[in-house]
Design an enzyme around this catalytic site. Sequence first.
Site, short mmCIF file in Angstrom:
data_model
loop_
_atom_site.label_atom_id
_atom_site.label_comp_id
_atom_site.label_asym_id
_atom_site.label_seq_id
_atom_site.Cartn_x
_atom_site.Cartn_y
_atom_site.Cartn_z
N ASP A 48 0.86 -1.17 0.00
CA ASP A 48 0.00 0.00 0.00
C ASP A 48 0.90 1.22 0.00
OD1 ASP A 48 -1.78 2.04 0.43
OD2 ASP A 48 -2.71 1.16 2.22
N VAL A 49 0.83 2.06 -1.04
CA VAL A 49 1.72 3.21 -1.12
C VAL A 49 1.54 4.17 0.05
CG1 VAL A 49 1.98 3.10 -3.63
CG2 VAL A 49 0.15 4.51 -2.61
N TYR A 140 -10.22 14.64 -3.53
CA TYR A 140 -9.34 14.10 -4.57
C TYR A 140 -8.56 15.23 -5.24
CZ TYR A 140 -7.96 11.92 -9.00
OH TYR A 140 -7.24 11.46 -10.09
N LYS A 144 -4.49 15.68 -5.04
CA LYS A 144 -3.69 15.72 -6.27
C LYS A 144 -2.95 17.05 -6.40
CE LYS A 144 -4.19 11.83 -8.64
NZ LYS A 144 -3.01 10.99 -8.98
N THR A 175 -10.58 4.33 -18.66
CA THR A 175 -10.07 3.29 -17.77
C THR A 175 -11.22 2.79 -16.88
OG1 THR A 175 -9.51 4.69 -15.88
CG2 THR A 175 -7.90 4.56 -17.68
#
Length: 231
Positions: A48-49, A140, A144, A175
């Site tokens: 898990d990053v 989000y 980012k 995607t």
Amino acid sequence: MTQQVAVVTGAGSGIGAEITQVLMASGWTVASISREPAPAADKWLIADVANEREVADAIRDIEETFGQVDAAVICAGHYAEKPALDITCSEWERMLRVHVGGLAHVCRAVLPGMSRRKSGRIVGIASERAIGGGSNDAHYAAAKGAALSLLRSIAVEVAADGIVVNAVAPGPCDTPLLPPESWERAEEFTASLPARRIALPREVAELVRALLEEDLFLCGEVLSVNSGTVI
């Protein structure tokens, strides 16, 4: 080109998987760090990053296997839609830990080796939301945006060591992360885009490949693959 080693996080699907395939076709040895299988990679590690120890252990394993890490592509992400005022503290924390923490953890792990060799490339996968914001995904967009600022700061710090750091900021992309019912797939939206369609994962991947292989003399730049959604 001589065989070089790239680490790609989030290579289990979508843009990360496409980057892995494009780099391997170009002659790279690719090691994947992801939470789901990345069968196309030369080596795949579960991590898990957002967890610094897991990332450090994975990078150490890759360096012991292949000798060094020449490039890192930080693509692992997390996305959720929710009105800004409804986002809980735990949801804010998870989004920041994945995007900002994930970038910091990978860079912390790969930069010492790159600095010793005076060579290396890092590409962070940002988002058009980091530049233009968005509705119902404030956490989000904020994560980012913070990751993008962190990446630019790292780019300035390590440039003198021969390490090149840049970012790619995709817009809507075809995607699995983009649901079939998403408004960004709707004909009314795509017809409003200058390119009249959303981006393809391979288009993002080819730009990443160029940033890793070509002498483009870029430092801390953000290159958009967004069909003209943000200009």
